[in-house]
Motif scaffolding. Structure first.
Motif, PDB file in Angstrom:
ATOM      1  N   GLY A  26      36.227  40.660  57.101  1.00  0.00           N
ATOM      2  CA  GLY A  26      35.256  41.296  56.220  1.00  0.00           C
ATOM      3  C   GLY A  26      35.085  40.471  54.971  1.00  0.00           C
ATOM      4  N   ASN A  27      34.367  41.023  53.987  1.00  0.00           N
ATOM      5  CA  ASN A  27      34.147  40.332  52.724  1.00  0.00           C
ATOM      6  C   ASN A  27      35.112  40.822  51.657  1.00  0.00           C
ATOM      7  OD1 ASN A  27      31.912  38.909  53.763  1.00  0.00           O
ATOM      8  ND2 ASN A  27      30.636  40.736  53.493  1.00  0.00           N
ATOM      9  N   MET A  28      36.202  41.444  52.078  1.00  0.00           N
ATOM     10  CA  MET A  28      37.105  42.093  51.140  1.00  0.00           C
ATOM     11  C   MET A  28      38.015  41.114  50.416  1.00  0.00           C
ATOM     12  SD  MET A  28      39.847  45.106  51.977  1.00  0.00           S
ATOM     13  CE  MET A  28      38.581  46.341  52.249  1.00  0.00           C
ATOM     14  N   GLN A  29      38.433  40.053  51.074  1.00  0.00           N
ATOM     15  CA  GLN A  29      39.464  39.181  50.522  1.00  0.00           C
ATOM     16  C   GLN A  29      39.099  38.642  49.144  1.00  0.00           C
ATOM     17  OE1 GLN A  29      41.119  36.305  53.232  1.00  0.00           O
ATOM     18  NE2 GLN A  29      41.680  34.897  51.598  1.00  0.00           N
ATOM     19  N   GLN A  30      37.894  38.119  48.986  1.00  0.00           N
ATOM     20  CA  GLN A  30      37.501  37.537  47.706  1.00  0.00           C
ATOM     21  C   GLN A  30      37.401  38.586  46.615  1.00  0.00           C
ATOM     22  OE1 GLN A  30      37.352  34.347  47.028  1.00  0.00           O
ATOM     23  NE2 GLN A  30      36.914  34.842  44.873  1.00  0.00           N
ATOM     24  N   SER A  31      36.892  39.773  46.963  1.00  0.00           N
ATOM     25  CA  SER A  31      36.771  40.825  45.950  1.00  0.00           C
ATOM     26  C   SER A  31      38.139  41.298  45.479  1.00  0.00           C
ATOM     27  CB  SER A  31      35.967  42.003  46.499  1.00  0.00           C
ATOM     28  OG  SER A  31      36.628  42.606  47.589  1.00  0.00           O
ATOM     29  N   LEU A  32      39.131  41.296  46.364  1.00  0.00           N
ATOM     30  CA  LEU A  32      40.492  41.669  45.963  1.00  0.00           C
ATOM     31  C   LEU A  32      41.080  40.643  45.010  1.00  0.00           C
ATOM     32  CD1 LEU A  32      41.982  42.978  49.338  1.00  0.00           C
ATOM     33  CD2 LEU A  32      41.152  44.321  47.410  1.00  0.00           C
ATOM     34  N   LEU A  33      40.865  39.385  45.307  1.00  0.00           N
ATOM     35  CA  LEU A  33      41.372  38.330  44.413  1.00  0.00           C
ATOM     36  C   LEU A  33      40.708  38.394  43.048  1.00  0.00           C
ATOM     37  CD1 LEU A  33      41.556  35.349  46.931  1.00  0.00           C
ATOM     38  CD2 LEU A  33      43.487  36.543  45.869  1.00  0.00           C
ATOM     39  N   VAL A  53      45.481  49.687  46.815  1.00  0.00           N
ATOM     40  CA  VAL A  53      44.749  50.914  46.477  1.00  0.00           C
ATOM     41  C   VAL A  53      43.249  50.698  46.627  1.00  0.00           C
ATOM     42  CG1 VAL A  53      44.124  52.422  44.550  1.00  0.00           C
ATOM     43  CG2 VAL A  53      46.526  51.902  45.002  1.00  0.00           C
ATOM     44  N   THR A  54      42.770  49.537  46.219  1.00  0.00           N
ATOM     45  CA  THR A  54      41.343  49.226  46.346  1.00  0.00           C
ATOM     46  C   THR A  54      40.948  49.042  47.813  1.00  0.00           C
ATOM     47  OG1 THR A  54      41.318  48.149  44.181  1.00  0.00           O
ATOM     48  CG2 THR A  54      39.532  47.592  45.706  1.00  0.00           C
ATOM     49  N   ALA A  55      41.749  48.289  48.556  1.00  0.00           N
ATOM     50  CA  ALA A  55      41.426  48.000  49.958  1.00  0.00           C
ATOM     51  C   ALA A  55      41.408  49.272  50.795  1.00  0.00           C
ATOM     52  CB  ALA A  55      42.436  47.013  50.524  1.00  0.00           C
ATOM     53  N   ALA A  56      42.360  50.180  50.549  1.00  0.00           N
ATOM     54  CA  ALA A  56      42.456  51.412  51.330  1.00  0.00           C
ATOM     55  C   ALA A  56      41.632  52.546  50.737  1.00  0.00           C
ATOM     56  CB  ALA A  56      43.917  51.850  51.425  1.00  0.00           C
ATOM     57  N   ALA A  78      47.246  50.284  35.612  1.00  0.00           N
ATOM     58  CA  ALA A  78      47.856  51.604  35.423  1.00  0.00           C
ATOM     59  C   ALA A  78      47.230  52.680  36.321  1.00  0.00           C
ATOM     60  CB  ALA A  78      47.774  52.018  33.957  1.00  0.00           C
ATOM     61  N   GLU A  79      45.908  52.694  36.416  1.00  0.00           N
ATOM     62  CA  GLU A  79      45.245  53.717  37.229  1.00  0.00           C
ATOM     63  C   GLU A  79      45.554  53.540  38.718  1.00  0.00           C
ATOM     64  OE1 GLU A  79      42.984  56.466  35.929  1.00  0.00           O
ATOM     65  OE2 GLU A  79      44.628  55.833  34.621  1.00  0.00           O
ATOM     66  N   ASP A  80      45.699  52.296  39.151  1.00  0.00           N
ATOM     67  CA  ASP A  80      46.039  52.047  40.550  1.00  0.00           C
ATOM     68  C   ASP A  80      47.478  52.480  40.840  1.00  0.00           C
ATOM     69  OD1 ASP A  80      43.537  50.956  41.192  1.00  0.00           O
ATOM     70  OD2 ASP A  80      44.134  48.996  40.423  1.00  0.00           O
ATOM     71  N   ILE A  81      48.370  52.253  39.887  1.00  0.00           N
ATOM     72  CA  ILE A  81      49.756  52.719  40.050  1.00  0.00           C
ATOM     73  C   ILE A  81      49.772  54.236  40.137  1.00  0.00           C
ATOM     74  CG2 ILE A  81      52.006  52.884  38.944  1.00  0.00           C
ATOM     75  CD1 ILE A  81      51.447  50.130  40.064  1.00  0.00           C
ATOM     76  N   LYS A  82      48.958  54.895  39.319  1.00  0.00           N
ATOM     77  CA  LYS A  82      48.874  56.360  39.335  1.00  0.00           C
ATOM     78  C   LYS A  82      48.416  56.836  40.719  1.00  0.00           C
ATOM     79  CE  LYS A  82      47.041  58.353  35.771  1.00  0.00           C
ATOM     80  NZ  LYS A  82      46.028  58.872  34.809  1.00  0.00           N
TER      81      LYS A  82
END
Length: 435
Positions: A26-33, A53-56, A78-82
């Motif tokens: 998919g096109n996810m890898q670059q957006s995660l980086l 958290v973003t990917a899932a 912080a919000e992703d850890i939450k």
């Protein structure tokens, strides 16, 4: 009480059977980086959790979440850890910390992904394309290897780089949107199906609880079944089942059953395994059979209400003979039997005594994990095959007594064919003669 408990176990088994009914990037890898403000050579725990958290697509909870002492409320992650804490993906350590700036190893990343997918807490059944490492993370490794998500070399203690972390997450979640869209198209295609045939097999294993102090049940009891189903929405459904049991103290002959689910009720032909004599038994039913079959034909995948508990992956395409299919994978963990029953409704056609014991059965189960694959015809979007492995984990105690069983494992493989062909579902002459 013993009889009532047995019915509760039977109800659980029936529920499990009811639900029996990374080549593309998919096109996810670059957006995660791009989400990482200042990526270094090593991927940190906080960075991986943020990407996970973003990917899932794990939502940030509206409720208050108690944050670890080493996570600043102003931190970019912080919000992703939450979100990860609220979802149970990560937990506070004994010192109320999560060490967000420590580098993450491959094994730690694999374990976190396994929690998100809800993979079973036991090793994946073999054979595996590569051996799982002898490591504390062997169980989650076995599943990611079996699913083709992880390939050699396997390096549990290797610290991951940002690119490696994003690439791994892309393999798992990068095609989820495409997979969900294909599931929707398949659901829509099945709403026009009036008749079909299903053939397949199931292997069910029940593992005994070693802490059960009374007369111990066998360590493992296994039931192998071959099933043939014919459905006609206007007439009903017929099913032929042959079961072979092993693991019991005494050898048990095969059990044969023929069943018809018709407008006037349920008709079952049971054969005595010792004498070979057969007898028809009829049970009246108030269920709207036509409506039930209509729902069944339109639900060849998981019910829509269960989507929030599952993740989907487009593995690629598979050609069998003259046909090409989309190969889709699904993974999930349903937190309790009560959740499953409430979402799916009471299974139609069960005897009242079994239905009454559903509520008690709910108290027996900790959770239900499922890993499966579906083949969907590329042109018609009709299901060709569904295979899955489910694990039901029993609680340690049931009705103030130690539960004699630990887990129930069920693997099944069903093939669907003869859509909208001429199929007659009627009682055979010998059944009519006995009425």
């Amino acid at each position: 009480m013993y009889h009532r408990k047995i019915l509760s176990y039977v109800a659980i088994i029936l529920i499990s059977l009811i639900f029996a009914s990374t080549a593309w990037a998919g096109n996810m890898q670059q957006s995660l980086l791009e989400k990482l403000p200042e990526p270094g050579e090593q991927l940190t725990r906080a960075e991986f959790v943020s990407m996970l958290v973003t990917a899932a697509n794990i939502p940030v909870p509206a409720k208050t979440v108690y944050m670890p002492l080493d996570v600043s409320t102003g931190a970019w992650y912080a919000e992703d850890i939450k979100a990860a804490l609220a979802a149970g993906i990560i937990n506070h350590s004994s010192g109320d910390t999560i060490y967000p700036n420590e580098p993450i190893t491959q094994a730690q990343a694999v374990a976190l992904i396994s929690r998100v997918l809800g993979l079973p807490g036991l090793e994946a059944p073999g054979p595996l394309p590569a051996p799982a490492p002898d490591h504390w993370a062997k169980i989650p490794y076995s599943w990611l290897i079996k699913e083709g998500i992880l390939n050699t070399p396997i390096s549990p203690e290797k610290v991951m780089t940002p690119i490696e972390g994003a690439s791994l997450l892309n393999k798992v979640f990068g095609t989820s949107l495409e997979a969900e869209e294909l599931y929707k198209k398949s659901q829509a295609a099945h709403t026009n199906i009036k008749t079909m045939r299903v053939t397949g097999n199931m292997i069910m294993s029940v593992e005994g609880n070693p802490n059960f102090s009374q007369a111990m049940p066998p360590e493992t009891v296994q039931v192998r079944s071959n099933v043939t189903i014919e459905m006609n929405q206007e007439q009903g459904l017929s099913q032929k089942l042959i079961m072979n049991m092993s693991g019991l103290p005494e050898q048990t002959p095969p059990v044969e059953m023929e069943q018809y689910l018709l407008a006037d009720g349920i008709h079952m032909k049971l054969k005595d395994p010792k004498t070979g004599a057969a007898q028809w038994v009829s049970v009246p039913s108030e269920t709207d059979i036509k409506e039930l079959l209509k729902q069944q034909s339109g639900t060849m995948q998981l019910p829509k209400e269960l989507d929030k508990y599952f993740n989907y992956r487009l593995v690629g395409e598979k050609t069998i003979g003259d046909f090409t299919y989309y190969d889709l994978a699904f993974y999930g963990n349903i937190p309790s039997l009560a959740t499953l029953v409430n979402l799916a409704g009471s299974p139609a056609g069960l005897a009242p005594e079994l239905t009454d014991n559903m509520a008690k059965s709910m108290d027996m189960v900790n959770g239900i994990s499922m890993v499966g694959r579906t083949l969907i015809d590329k042109k018609s979007y009709l299901t060709n095959n569904i295979s899955a492995f489910t694990v039901i984990n029993f609680k340690e105690t049931f009705e103030d007594e130690t539960n004699p069983y630990k887990t129930l494992m069920n693997s099944f493989n069903f093939t669907y064919k003869d859509y909208n062909s001429v199929i007659e579902v009627k009682l055979p002459p010998d059944a009519i003669a006995e009425q």
